[in-house]
Design an enzyme around this catalytic site. Sequence first.
Site, PDB file in Angstrom:
ATOM      1  CG  ASP A  12      -1.872  -1.165   1.240  1.00 28.81           C
ATOM      2  OD1 ASP A  12      -2.248  -1.666   0.214  1.00 28.81           O
ATOM      3  OD2 ASP A  12      -1.981  -1.627   2.472  1.00 28.81           O
ATOM      4  CE  LYS A  15       3.440  -2.113  -4.371  1.00 24.58           C
ATOM      5  NZ  LYS A  15       2.854  -2.231  -3.298  1.00 24.58           N
ATOM      6  CB  ALA A  38      -2.034  -6.917  -5.314  1.00 24.63           C
ATOM      7  N   GLY A  39      -4.203  -4.699  -4.388  1.00 29.89           N
ATOM      8  CA  GLY A  39      -5.179  -3.875  -4.772  1.00 29.89           C
ATOM      9  C   GLY A  39      -4.304  -2.498  -5.089  1.00 29.89           C
ATOM     10  CG  HIS A  40      -1.488  -1.687  -7.802  1.00 29.10           C
ATOM     11  ND1 HIS A  40      -0.896  -2.412  -8.644  1.00 29.10           N
ATOM     12  CD2 HIS A  40      -0.954  -1.910  -6.413  1.00 29.10           C
ATOM     13  CE1 HIS A  40       0.486  -2.930  -8.066  1.00 29.10           C
ATOM     14  NE2 HIS A  40       0.080  -2.742  -6.658  1.00 29.10           N
ATOM     15  CD  GLN A 219       1.074  -8.644  -2.640  1.00 34.16           C
ATOM     16  OE1 GLN A 219       1.885  -9.483  -3.042  1.00 34.16           O
ATOM     17  NE2 GLN A 219      -0.035  -8.512  -2.753  1.00 34.16           N
ATOM     18  N   PRO A 299      -9.596  -1.446   7.836  1.00 37.54           N
ATOM     19  CG  PRO A 299     -10.420  -0.762  10.058  1.00 37.54           C
ATOM     20  CD  PRO A 299     -10.427  -1.777   8.896  1.00 37.54           C
ATOM     21  CE  LYS A 326      -2.261   7.388   0.422  1.00 36.05           C
ATOM     22  NZ  LYS A 326      -3.135   6.671   1.324  1.00 36.05           N
ATOM     23  CG  LEU A 327       6.193  14.221   1.537  1.00 39.15           C
ATOM     24  CD1 LEU A 327       6.738  14.859   0.330  1.00 39.15           C
ATOM     25  CD2 LEU A 327       6.417  14.471   2.980  1.00 39.15           C
TER      26      LEU A 327
HETATM   27  P1  IMP Z   1      -2.451 -12.687   1.835  1.00 42.15           P
HETATM   28  O1  IMP Z   1      -1.472 -12.356   0.852  1.00 42.15           O
HETATM   29  O2  IMP Z   1      -3.637 -12.724   1.458  1.00 42.15           O
HETATM   30  O3  IMP Z   1      -1.964 -14.230   2.143  1.00 42.15           O
HETATM   31  O4  IMP Z   1      -2.042 -12.129   3.279  1.00 42.15           O
HETATM   32  C1  IMP Z   1      -0.784 -12.091   4.196  1.00 42.15           C
HETATM   33  C2  IMP Z   1      -0.476 -10.799   4.670  1.00 42.15           C
HETATM   34  O5  IMP Z   1      -0.177 -10.144   3.655  1.00 42.15           O
HETATM   35  C3  IMP Z   1      -1.829 -10.111   5.018  1.00 42.15           C
HETATM   36  O6  IMP Z   1      -1.370  -9.477   6.505  1.00 42.15           O
HETATM   37  C4  IMP Z   1      -2.421  -8.996   4.004  1.00 42.15           C
HETATM   38  O7  IMP Z   1      -2.898  -8.246   5.063  1.00 42.15           O
HETATM   39  C5  IMP Z   1      -0.915  -8.606   3.621  1.00 42.15           C
HETATM   40  N1  IMP Z   1      -1.329  -8.330   2.299  1.00 42.15           N
HETATM   41  C6  IMP Z   1      -1.523  -9.072   1.322  1.00 42.15           C
HETATM   42  N2  IMP Z   1      -1.580  -8.262   0.161  1.00 42.15           N
HETATM   43  C7  IMP Z   1      -1.379  -7.130   0.500  1.00 42.15           C
HETATM   44  C8  IMP Z   1      -1.535  -5.708  -0.039  1.00 42.15           C
HETATM   45  O8  IMP Z   1      -1.723  -5.669  -1.477  1.00 42.15           O
HETATM   46  N3  IMP Z   1      -1.409  -4.730   0.573  1.00 42.15           N
HETATM   47  C9  IMP Z   1      -1.055  -4.859   1.807  1.00 42.15           C
HETATM   48  N4  IMP Z   1      -1.287  -5.715   2.760  1.00 42.15           N
HETATM   49  C10 IMP Z   1      -1.195  -6.882   1.751  1.00 42.15           C
END
Ligand code: IMP
Length: 420
Positions: A12, A15, A38-40, A219, A299, A326-327
């Site tokens: 987060d 990227k 992932a979430g972009h 990530q 959150p 995010k400055l």
């Molecule tokens: P998983 O990748 O779903 O197995 O989650 C393992 C850890 O990685 C957890 O703490 C998730 O919250 C974290 N995580 C996985 N993908 C992301 C992401 O894109 N952003 C932030 N944290 C992530």
Amino acid sequence: MSTAVLGLQWGDEGKGKITHLLAKDARVIVRFNGGANAGHTVIDRGVKFGTHLIPAGAFYPDTLSILSSGMVIDFAVLCDEWQSLSKHLGWSPQLLIAENAHVVLPYHRLQEDLEGSGKHFGTTRRGIAPCYRDKAAKRGLRAGDLLYPDIALSRLQASVDLLKQAWPSDSDVQQLDAKDLLDDLMKQAGPLLPFVGDATSAMMDAFENEEDILFEGAQGTLLDVDHGSYPFVTSSSTTFAGLSNSIGIPSPDVADRLGVFKAYMTRVGAGPFPTRVDGEVEERLRSVGGEFGVTTGRPRDCGWLDLVALKYAVRLNGCTSLAITKLDVLSGFGDIKVCPAYRLEGEAISQFPLSAEILERCEPEYASISGWDDDISQVRDLSDMPAAVMEYIAFIEREVGVPITLVSVGPEPEATMWRA
Ligand code: IMP
């Protein structure tokens, strides 16, 4: 020139915005790890768009977006994303899905829930760990198998048989049927099957033809399965070393390794976070920074910039330049804290511990830096930036020893400034 965009914290870092910005000058964009966890978030042509699997190159015509072998692909999510992106753009993005990328199946999500990993590790519940586990245990299904349904069916059958043995009293598991799973999968993956192919050769060709390639990490470094705060990590390699393995090219010629970090720190899910703050400061970072997961809506925990972790991540990835994002969120905090060292059992340490249990015992030793009150979200030229902001940037740069070349003060592409 090829560039890799790498997250330096717990994901987060912003990227998505940076890759979206850089992708317009690249010919080939490669996502090299992770899956729909992932979430972009990007703002494209004024529209806010969340992606999980499709690389940012897909937003531009004449680019090829590669999903390489280090990824795990949920075709239901990918197909939805591809269709909504095609609608938004008015044309369909060109994809190349590595035939040796693994496929996330409904039973991977089911297993994650049965094992309670969502609760214990705070995972995204997208079936990521069970899918990577099947890959390592040599019983995964790969995208290329879908081109040969008989092969796919026999692989699925073997997995379903094993699952039924492992969970004899779970009715959802007992109802799994390999043929039904394959039928559903073929419906979801059908429109994308023409994109499945040999991604490694395509990337080798692109390197040989000296095309501009942009590699997009998902990530962050501290979530890397080998080099992160294990076991509170994801299941893929999120660092530059993982990139090499994922694309199947030893020592790829990637001149710029751009590390992206937020001006403060967040973490979502479980696991240690030495510089986490609580109370009003956290509330404010979260609400001003919009710190809620793109994939899960959870959150995020928030805290001050951890320089111990940042230095570790910069060094591990061999970063050549950095982007701070995010400055603008830090405006109006009075003094800002940063953490150049931890205290562990009475001793000051500046080395990032690789075990989550040890990291949990570390106390932050803070340094204070003068903050700024001005709203900087509309600044578009660094010469208009308050002196305290530039001092914050210069301080981090001195500590980390790598130039900060990109400064971001908002989600819009225009809110990004290059620094010589
Ligand atoms: P998983 O990748 O779903 O197995 O989650 C393992 C850890 O990685 C957890 O703490 C998730 O919250 C974290 N995580 C996985 N993908 C992301 C992401 O894109 N952003 C932030 N944290 C992530």
